[in-house]
Design an enzyme around this catalytic site. Structure first.
Site, PDB file in Angstrom:
ATOM      1  N   ASP A  38      -4.944  -0.725  -1.694  1.00 29.83           N
ATOM      2  CA  ASP A  38      -6.367  -0.564  -1.411  1.00 29.83           C
ATOM      3  C   ASP A  38      -7.013  -0.102  -2.710  1.00 29.83           C
ATOM      4  O   ASP A  38      -6.466   0.759  -3.412  1.00 29.83           O
ATOM      5  CB  ASP A  38      -6.580   0.505  -0.337  1.00 29.83           C
ATOM      6  CG  ASP A  38      -6.608  -0.054   1.074  1.00 29.83           C
ATOM      7  OD1 ASP A  38      -6.299  -1.240   1.263  1.00 29.83           O
ATOM      8  OD2 ASP A  38      -6.934   0.714   2.000  1.00 29.83           O
ATOM      9  N   HIS A  40     -10.793   0.685  -3.261  1.00 32.49           N
ATOM     10  CA  HIS A  40     -12.160   0.690  -2.757  1.00 32.49           C
ATOM     11  C   HIS A  40     -13.165   1.193  -3.791  1.00 32.49           C
ATOM     12  O   HIS A  40     -12.832   1.984  -4.674  1.00 32.49           O
ATOM     13  CB  HIS A  40     -12.245   1.560  -1.499  1.00 32.49           C
ATOM     14  CG  HIS A  40     -11.457   1.027  -0.349  1.00 32.49           C
ATOM     15  ND1 HIS A  40     -11.664  -0.230   0.170  1.00 32.49           N
ATOM     16  CD2 HIS A  40     -10.458   1.577   0.388  1.00 32.49           C
ATOM     17  CE1 HIS A  40     -10.837  -0.426   1.179  1.00 32.49           C
ATOM     18  NE2 HIS A  40     -10.085   0.651   1.327  1.00 32.49           N
ATOM     19  N   LYS A  69      -7.046  -4.891  -3.126  1.00 31.65           N
ATOM     20  CA  LYS A  69      -7.842  -5.384  -2.005  1.00 31.65           C
ATOM     21  C   LYS A  69      -8.869  -4.343  -1.578  1.00 31.65           C
ATOM     22  O   LYS A  69      -8.747  -3.175  -1.910  1.00 31.65           O
ATOM     23  CB  LYS A  69      -6.935  -5.752  -0.827  1.00 31.65           C
ATOM     24  CG  LYS A  69      -6.102  -4.609  -0.278  1.00 31.65           C
ATOM     25  CD  LYS A  69      -5.104  -5.115   0.748  1.00 31.65           C
ATOM     26  CE  LYS A  69      -4.208  -4.039   1.277  1.00 31.65           C
ATOM     27  NZ  LYS A  69      -4.893  -3.039   2.107  1.00 31.65           N
ATOM     28  N   ASP A  71       0.777  -1.244   0.000  1.00 30.20           N
ATOM     29  CA  ASP A  71       0.000   0.000   0.000  1.00 30.20           C
ATOM     30  C   ASP A  71       0.812   1.301   0.000  1.00 30.20           C
ATOM     31  O   ASP A  71       0.505   2.231   0.760  1.00 30.20           O
ATOM     32  CB  ASP A  71      -0.971   0.015   1.187  1.00 30.20           C
ATOM     33  CG  ASP A  71      -1.973  -1.129   1.154  1.00 30.20           C
ATOM     34  OD1 ASP A  71      -1.934  -1.930   0.209  1.00 30.20           O
ATOM     35  OD2 ASP A  71      -2.790  -1.223   2.086  1.00 30.20           O
ATOM     36  N   HIS A 115     -16.645   0.189   5.828  1.00 30.73           N
ATOM     37  CA  HIS A 115     -15.254   0.618   5.981  1.00 30.73           C
ATOM     38  C   HIS A 115     -15.142   2.148   5.945  1.00 30.73           C
ATOM     39  O   HIS A 115     -14.372   2.736   6.691  1.00 30.73           O
ATOM     40  CB  HIS A 115     -14.419  -0.011   4.866  1.00 30.73           C
ATOM     41  CG  HIS A 115     -12.950   0.126   5.030  1.00 30.73           C
ATOM     42  ND1 HIS A 115     -12.256  -0.443   6.077  1.00 30.73           N
ATOM     43  CD2 HIS A 115     -12.018   0.750   4.259  1.00 30.73           C
ATOM     44  CE1 HIS A 115     -10.960  -0.168   5.948  1.00 30.73           C
ATOM     45  NE2 HIS A 115     -10.794   0.560   4.857  1.00 30.73           N
ATOM     46  N   CYS A 129      -2.145  -2.332   7.716  1.00 31.31           N
ATOM     47  CA  CYS A 129      -2.093  -3.263   6.588  1.00 31.31           C
ATOM     48  C   CYS A 129      -0.800  -4.070   6.523  1.00 31.31           C
ATOM     49  O   CYS A 129      -0.816  -5.228   6.109  1.00 31.31           O
ATOM     50  CB  CYS A 129      -2.356  -2.522   5.281  1.00 31.31           C
ATOM     51  SG  CYS A 129      -4.039  -1.829   5.242  1.00 31.31           S
TER      52      CYS A 129
END
Length: 194
Positions: A51, A53, A102, A9, A62, A144
Site C-alpha cells: 500500500d 497511499h 498500490k 503488503d 479510503h 489484500c
C-alpha cells in the site's frame, strides 16, 4: 512455463504495532524471509506489493474522515514515504526482484491494481516474464491477499496460497476468504509441503 512468488503488503502498518496491525504479521514477515532464504532461486520473479497511499487526501474515501467502518473506510495507514509504509524489518526483501505500489490516491486492495517502479501493471509484468503460476503469501488473508489472489485467478494464472505464510484480520473472515479462493480454483497448501 514459469512460477512467480507474490508477497502481499508485509508492511509496518499491517504488522504488530502498526496502524492496522494484524496479529501474526511479524510471524509472516519472519516466515517469508526464511522461505526466501531457502527457495527464492526457484522463482522466475519475486514480487512484493505495498500500500502506498497519498498523505494529503483521503485516497478516494479510503481513509475515514470520522470513525472508520473497517469495510470501506480505514484509519490512515501506509502513507507513501513513511515508516508505516516501509516493509516490516523482519521481512528481508533482498530477494525481491520487482516492487508494486498500490492505492496511490485511490482505494486498492489487489496487487493487480498497482504498478511497478517502471509503470507496468502486475498483469503485464507477469506476462512479460512468462509467469503463469503464482504462489502468494502476505497480509491480510481476508483483504489484500484475497483480492490479489482472486484477480490472479481472473488473470488466468494458476495460483497457490501458502496458508502458513499469511495472516488475517479475523479467523472467520480469513476462513471465508480461503474458502472463496479454493472455490475460485486456487490451491491451498503449507509452504513446506511443496
Amino acid at each position: 512455463m514459469s512460477r512467480g512468488l507474490l508477497i502481499v503488503d508485509v508492511q509496518n502498518d499491517f504488522t504488530e504495532g502498526g496502524a492496522l496491525a494484524v496479529t501474526g504479521g511479524d510471524a509472516v514477515a519472519r516466515g517469508v524471509s526464511r522461505f526466501l532464504a531457502e527457495r527464492a532461486g526457484e522463482y522466475a520473479a519475486v514480487i512484493a506489493s505495498r500500500d502506498w497511499h497519498d498523505g494529503a487526501n483521503d485516497n478516494g474515501g479510503h481513509f475515514a474522515e470520522g470513525e472508520p467502518d473497517f469495510v470501506d473506510t480505514w484509519p490512515v495507514h501506509c502513507v507513501a514515504g513513511t515508516e508505516g509504509a516501509d516493509y516490516d524489518p523482519l521481512f528481508d526483501a533482498s530477494a525481491v526482484t520487482h516492487h508494486v505500489k498500490k492505492g496511490q490516491g485511490e482505494p486498492a486492495y489487489s496487487a493487480f491494481e498497482g504498478t511497478t517502479e517502471a509503470g507496468s501493471t502486475l498483469s503485464a509484468l507477469l506476462t512479460d516474464l512468462g509467469v503463469v503460476e503464482l504462489d502468494v503469501v502476505g497480509i491480510a488473508t481476508d483483504h489484500c491477499v484475497r483480492a490479489s489472489v482472486l484477480d490472479a485467478i481472473r488473470d488466468e494464472r494458476a495460483v497457490r496460497v501458502f496458508t502458513d505464510l499469511v495472516a488475517g484480520v479475523a479467523p472467520d473472515s480469513s476462513d471465508a476468504a480461503l474458502a472463496e479462493i479454493r472455490a475460485a480454483g486456487g490451491a491451498l497448501s503449507a509452504s513446506g509441503t511443496v
